[in-house]
Scaffold this motif. Structure first.
Motif, mmCIF file in Angstrom:
data_model
loop_
_atom_site.group_PDB
_atom_site.id
_atom_site.type_symbol
_atom_site.label_atom_id
_atom_site.label_comp_id
_atom_site.label_asym_id
_atom_site.label_seq_id
_atom_site.Cartn_x
_atom_site.Cartn_y
_atom_site.Cartn_z
ATOM 1 N N ILE A 59 0.948 -1.238 0.116
ATOM 2 C CA ILE A 59 -0.005 0.053 -0.060
ATOM 3 C C ILE A 59 1.066 1.078 -0.014
ATOM 4 N N PRO A 60 0.819 2.024 -1.155
ATOM 5 C CA PRO A 60 2.023 3.203 -1.305
ATOM 6 C C PRO A 60 1.905 4.362 -0.341
ATOM 7 N N THR A 61 0.649 4.305 0.593
ATOM 8 C CA THR A 61 0.388 5.305 1.302
ATOM 9 C C THR A 61 0.631 4.792 2.852
ATOM 10 N N MET A 62 1.203 3.536 2.992
ATOM 11 C CA MET A 62 1.837 3.059 4.317
ATOM 12 C C MET A 62 3.093 2.840 4.362
ATOM 13 N N THR A 63 3.618 2.945 5.504
ATOM 14 C CA THR A 63 5.114 2.759 5.832
ATOM 15 C C THR A 63 5.343 1.216 5.697
ATOM 16 N N ALA A 64 6.551 0.853 5.886
ATOM 17 C CA ALA A 64 6.927 -0.719 5.742
ATOM 18 C C ALA A 64 6.140 -1.434 7.056
ATOM 19 N N ALA A 117 7.884 4.049 -2.058
ATOM 20 C CA ALA A 117 8.514 4.617 -3.266
ATOM 21 C C ALA A 117 9.695 5.095 -2.547
ATOM 22 N N GLU A 118 10.109 4.994 -1.266
ATOM 23 C CA GLU A 118 11.487 5.350 -0.967
ATOM 24 C C GLU A 118 12.323 4.285 -0.840
ATOM 25 N N MET A 119 11.964 3.074 -1.093
ATOM 26 C CA MET A 119 12.701 1.523 -0.864
ATOM 27 C C MET A 119 13.048 1.074 -2.281
ATOM 28 N N SER A 120 14.088 0.228 -2.491
ATOM 29 C CA SER A 120 14.480 -0.315 -3.764
ATOM 30 C C SER A 120 13.503 -1.575 -3.868
ATOM 31 N N GLY A 121 13.528 -2.117 -4.948
ATOM 32 C CA GLY A 121 12.697 -3.239 -5.343
ATOM 33 C C GLY A 121 12.908 -4.513 -4.433
ATOM 34 N N GLY A 122 14.105 -4.670 -4.246
ATOM 35 C CA GLY A 122 14.643 -5.595 -3.192
ATOM 36 C C GLY A 122 14.013 -5.587 -1.558
ATOM 37 N N GLU A 123 14.063 -4.181 -1.331
ATOM 38 C CA GLU A 123 13.475 -3.969 -0.015
ATOM 39 C C GLU A 123 12.157 -4.015 0.299
ATOM 40 N N GLN A 124 11.391 -3.611 -1.010
ATOM 41 C CA GLN A 124 9.972 -3.590 -1.302
ATOM 42 C C GLN A 124 9.568 -5.265 -1.021
#
Length: 234
Positions: A98-103, A141-148
Motif C-alpha cells: 500500500i503506497p500510502t503506508m510505511t513498511a 516509493a522510498e525503498m528499492s525493489g529488493g527492499e519492497q
C-alpha cells in the motif's frame, strides 16, 4: 506424512474471447507438511493458475482442492479470505504494498485486521528479521525493489502461516537481489516450519526445493517423461 495441500482431478476453465479456455486439466497432487515444492514449466503451462487454486484465489471448475484438511472448493469468498489470512502467506512477483503506508504499517495491517493485539510488535520483529530495522518508517516509493519484496515477505510471514505460496517472487529483481530474497524465503520456511510452494522459471531456485513438479499445457508432466524426481535436500 501429513498432507497440507491436496488436489484431486482439479480443473480450471476460464471464459475467453473465443469461448471457454481450459487452463488446468485434471491436476492430482499432494504436498506434505514442511515440504518445499517447485512448480516449473514454460509460460502458459498453468503454474501460476495452479498456485492460485492452492491458495483459494481461483475456484476449481471441477474436482477438489483441500488445504489443511479444509475443502476450499466448498467455501464462500469470506470464508476463503479468513482461511488465507489465518493459514497462508502469499508472495507475488509484484509486491502489492500500500503506497500510502510505511513498511511497518504494511506488515501490521493484516495482523490488525485479524484482531492480533501485538500487531505492531510482531510486524517490527519480522521486518527486523528481514534486515529492515532501519526502514520501518519508509514508504514503498522510498525503498528499492529488493527492499519492497522484503516487506512483502515480512507481511506474508508475520501471521506465522502454515503454508507459503510464492509466485515468481524474484521475477522483478536482479540476480543478486533475487538470490538474497530466495535465501530469506527458504529461511522463513525453516524458521516457521511451514510448507513452501514456489513457482519459478529459474532452475537454480527450483532445484533448492525438495521436489519439482513440471507442468505443460495445463497438466503435470509424468516423471517418466522428465526424469526422476529431483531431491536436493537431505
Amino acid at each position: 506424512m501429513d498432507r497440507v495441500l491436496s488436489l484431486e482431478a482439479a480443473r480450471l476453465t476460464l471464459a475467453g474471447n473465443a469461448g471457454p479456455v481450459e487452463i488446468l486439466k485434471g491436476i492430482t497432487l499432494s504436498v506434505t507438511r514442511g515440504e518445499s515444492l517447485g512448480l516449473v514449466g514454460p509460460s502458459g503451462s498453468g503454474k501460476s493458475s495452479l498456485l492460485m487454486l492452492m491458495g483459494g484465489l481461483e475456484r476449481a471448475t471441477s474436482g477438489r482442492v483441500e488445504a489443511l484438511g479444509q475443502d476450499l472448493t466448498a467455501m464462500g469468498e469470506d470464508a476463503l479470505a479468513r482461511f488465507r489470512r489465518a493459514n497462508m502467506g502469499i508472495v507475488f512477483q509484484s509486491f502489492h504494498l500500500i503506497p500510502t503506508m510505511t513498511a511497518l504499517e504494511n506488515v501490521a495491517i493484516p495482523l490488525e485486521l485479524a484482531g492480533m493485539p501485538d500487531a505492531m510488535a510482531r510486524a517490527r520483529e519480522e521486518l527486523e528479521a528481514m534486515g529492515l530495522g532501519a526502514r520501518l518508517g519508509h514508504y514503498p516509493a522510498e525503498m528499492s525493489g529488493g527492499e519492497q519484496q522484503r516487506v512483502a515477505l515480512a507481511r506474508a510471514a508475520a501471521p506465522r502461516p502454515a503454508i507459503f505460496l510464492a509466485d515468481e517472487p524474484t521475477g522483478n529483481l536482479d540476480s543478486q537481489t533475487g538470490a538474497a530474497i530466495m535465501e530469506l524465503l527458504f529461511g522463513l520456511r525453516d524458521r516457521h516450519g511451514a510448507t513452501l510452494v514456489l513457482v519459478t522459471h529459474a532452475p537454480e531456485l527450483a532445484e533448492r526445493c525438495d521436489r519439482i513438479v513440471r507442468l505443460a499445457d495445463g497438466a503435470i508432466v509424468p516423471e517418466t517423461e522428465v526424469g526422476a524426481k529431483v531431491e536436493v535436500r537431505a
